[in-house]
Design an enzyme around this catalytic site. Structure first.
Site, PDB file in Angstrom:
ATOM      1  N   SER A 263       0.885  -1.180   0.056  1.00 50.15           N
ATOM      2  CA  SER A 263      -0.138   0.031   0.033  1.00 50.15           C
ATOM      3  C   SER A 263       0.817   1.266  -0.039  1.00 50.15           C
ATOM      4  O   SER A 263       0.377   2.186  -0.528  1.00 50.15           O
ATOM      5  CB  SER A 263      -0.871  -0.060   1.128  1.00 50.15           C
ATOM      6  OG  SER A 263      -0.191  -0.068   2.313  1.00 50.15           O
TER       7      SER A 263
ATOM      8  N   HIS B 140      -5.288  -3.513  -2.610  1.00 46.51           N
ATOM      9  CA  HIS B 140      -4.991  -2.769  -3.414  1.00 46.51           C
ATOM     10  C   HIS B 140      -4.946  -3.328  -4.999  1.00 46.51           C
ATOM     11  O   HIS B 140      -4.662  -2.689  -5.680  1.00 46.51           O
ATOM     12  CB  HIS B 140      -3.675  -2.043  -3.327  1.00 46.51           C
ATOM     13  CG  HIS B 140      -3.885  -1.012  -2.063  1.00 46.51           C
ATOM     14  ND1 HIS B 140      -4.354   0.327  -2.072  1.00 46.51           N
ATOM     15  CD2 HIS B 140      -3.761  -1.257  -0.715  1.00 46.51           C
ATOM     16  CE1 HIS B 140      -4.144   0.707  -0.892  1.00 46.51           C
ATOM     17  NE2 HIS B 140      -3.731  -0.241  -0.076  1.00 46.51           N
TER      18      HIS B 140
ATOM     19  N   LYS C 223     -11.804   0.425  -2.158  1.00 44.54           N
ATOM     20  CA  LYS C 223     -10.791   0.943  -2.951  1.00 44.54           C
ATOM     21  C   LYS C 223     -11.140   0.899  -4.437  1.00 44.54           C
ATOM     22  O   LYS C 223     -12.012   1.724  -4.632  1.00 44.54           O
ATOM     23  CB  LYS C 223      -9.525   0.386  -2.674  1.00 44.54           C
ATOM     24  CG  LYS C 223      -8.760   0.652  -1.133  1.00 44.54           C
ATOM     25  CD  LYS C 223      -7.683  -0.116  -0.772  1.00 44.54           C
ATOM     26  CE  LYS C 223      -7.055   0.304   0.627  1.00 44.54           C
ATOM     27  NZ  LYS C 223      -8.241   0.218   1.678  1.00 44.54           N
TER      28      LYS C 223
HETATM   29  N1  PMP Z   1      -5.170  -4.039   3.793  1.00 44.91           N
HETATM   30  C1  PMP Z   1      -4.413  -3.310   3.070  1.00 44.91           C
HETATM   31  C2  PMP Z   1      -3.155  -3.773   2.350  1.00 44.91           C
HETATM   32  C3  PMP Z   1      -4.592  -1.794   3.091  1.00 44.91           C
HETATM   33  O1  PMP Z   1      -4.169  -0.800   2.514  1.00 44.91           O
HETATM   34  C4  PMP Z   1      -5.748  -1.511   3.852  1.00 44.91           C
HETATM   35  C5  PMP Z   1      -6.370   0.116   4.070  1.00 44.91           C
HETATM   36  N2  PMP Z   1      -5.650   1.172   3.709  1.00 44.91           N
HETATM   37  C6  PMP Z   1      -6.639  -2.522   4.574  1.00 44.91           C
HETATM   38  C7  PMP Z   1      -5.996  -3.448   4.579  1.00 44.91           C
HETATM   39  C8  PMP Z   1      -7.777  -1.965   5.184  1.00 44.91           C
HETATM   40  O2  PMP Z   1      -8.994  -1.980   4.678  1.00 44.91           O
HETATM   41  P1  PMP Z   1     -10.036  -0.928   4.992  1.00 44.91           P
HETATM   42  O3  PMP Z   1      -9.668   0.408   4.665  1.00 44.91           O
HETATM   43  O4  PMP Z   1     -11.188  -1.455   4.158  1.00 44.91           O
HETATM   44  O5  PMP Z   1     -10.269  -1.211   6.599  1.00 44.91           O
END
Ligand code: PMP
Length: 393
Positions: free
Chosen positions: A182, A210, A241
């Protein structure tokens, strides 16, 4: 000041001094390619709305239709049962990804925390890439399993640790990795990880937050694109996303999903997602499946953005995706860079510790399929000019 006030004040002051202070900005149209901040239009490179679906009229219409069923689900799924729409959604998800079964969870954070803490216990071992998302780290902590952190993408290190766990006689082992990272926009060596998984007989959890919607012929994710999805025991992703909505899913064999029904505390002890979200997700899945043109657009724009930055002399790490970091290192320079970009009409957030390791502060640009080419070009001009002014390039 009492001792609490002293602690809070000292923490905030030291974070400000190190350039680590956080700002909550009031923004309009936060998921759109152009957002409004302090009455000014900014090109938005900070949202994860990769396919531009968050503003899609068909998704919004579906949400409005679903709102007729009630504003909220009002109880957890095991208490009240679940809506027929939820049942259909989970069947749809499983067949879309060619897995036996699916479970929808409130969000990605709760999914990772719940999955990891329910499958892993004190006597198990988990192997986790050092740059995995915070929700994975927190899930591991909660599980109390022995935590082996391997250097980012380093398969030799992973194998070394797998051997170490074997000599300690730990029976059940799980490898967990983001598929697209991310904060770096690079991808995990999934095929090689599958090789090691098979060699050492571990289970594998991948987080496609992602990559879902972005990779794969129909947006199934990177595991499908690399044709290794049959080897993935737990395939997790989010609807927040590329899908432009909210929520998360995990795909697995039927018994593994049933096990989660019985043990996953972030599923059991929380209210189900509201009907509007479920309706929006179902419509978004249709659009993602049909969204090849969006994926092509996103890929072209991302490639152009990466190439231009590299040509100008910026360090974009190992990014090969729509997430493109401009690696700077120093926290204060990164913050200044981001502020100067805002003055030039560009929103890109400074990413600093503890989100990334110390000394690796960066700006992160997230591309969207519906960014206008002229906005991408003018952003690149501004990035290069500020980069020179701050001696980043
Ligand atoms: N896993 C990854 C790799 C993320 O980047 C994120 C959110 N930035 C999440 C899980 C968490 O997802 P959510 O925003 O739906 O809580």
């Amino acid at each position: 000041m009492n001792s609490w006030e002293m602690m809070i004040h000292a923490k905030l002051a030291s974070m400000a001094e190190e350039g680590l202070q956080r700002e909550l900005r009031p923004i309009k149209d936060a998921s759109q390619p152009i957002l409004m901040y302090q009455g000014k239009e900014l090109v938005n490179f900070s949202s994860n709305n990769y396919l531009g679906l968050a503003g899609h009229p068909q998704i919004i219409a579906a949400q409005q239709r679903s709102a007729e069923q009630g504003a909220g689900a009002t109880a957890s799924r095991l208490i009240i049962g679940h809506d027929e729409e939820m049942e259909e959604l989970e069947e749809e998800l499983a067949s879309f990804h060619q897995h036996e079964a699916a479970l929808v969870l409130a969000n990605g954070y709760m999914a990772n925390v719940g999955i990891l803490s329910s499958f892993l216990g004190r006597h198990d071992a988990v192997f986790s890439d050092r740059l995995n998302h915070a929700s994975i780290v927190d899930g591991i902590r909660l599980s109390r399993a022995t935590h082996f952190r391997y250097r980012h993408g380093d398969l030799n290190h992973l194998e070394e640790l797998l051997k170490k766990a074997k000599t300690r006689g730990i029976k059940r082992q799980l490898i967990v990795t983001d598929s697209v990272f991310s904060m770096d926009g690079d991808i995990a060596p999934l095929r090689d990880i599958v090789f090691l998984k098979q060699k050492y007989g571990t289970a594998l959890l991948i987080d496609e937050a992602h990559a879902g919607g972005v990779f794969g012929k129909h947006g199934e994710g990177l595991a499908h694109e690399l044709q290794i999805s049959e080897q993935v025991d737990l395939h997790m992703g989010t609807f927040s996303k590329a899908y432009g909505v909210y929520g998360a899913y995990v795909l697995a064999r039927k018994e593994w999903i049933q096990y989660l029904h019985h043990t996953c505390r972030s599923f059991i002890y929380t209210t189900a997602l509201p009907p509007t979200v479920i309706g929006g997700i179902r419509q978004a899945i249709q659009l993602v499946k049909e969204g090849m043109n969006l994926r092509i657009d996103l890929s072209k724009k991302s490639q152009y953005f990466r190439d231009e930055l590299v040509k100008a002399g910026f360090d974009i790490g190992g990014s090969t995706t729509q997430i493109i970091p401009v690696c700077i290192g120093d926290e204060n320079t990164t913050l200044t860079f981001s502020r100067k970009l805002i003055e030039r009409g560009i929103m890109s957030v400074a990413i600093r510790p503890p989100t990334v390791p110390k000394g690796t502060a960066r700006l992160r640009f997230s591309l969207m399929a519906n960014h206008q080419w002229e906005n991408i070009q003018s952003a690149l001009v501004a990035i290069k000019e500020i980069g020179k002014e701050l001696e980043v390039i």
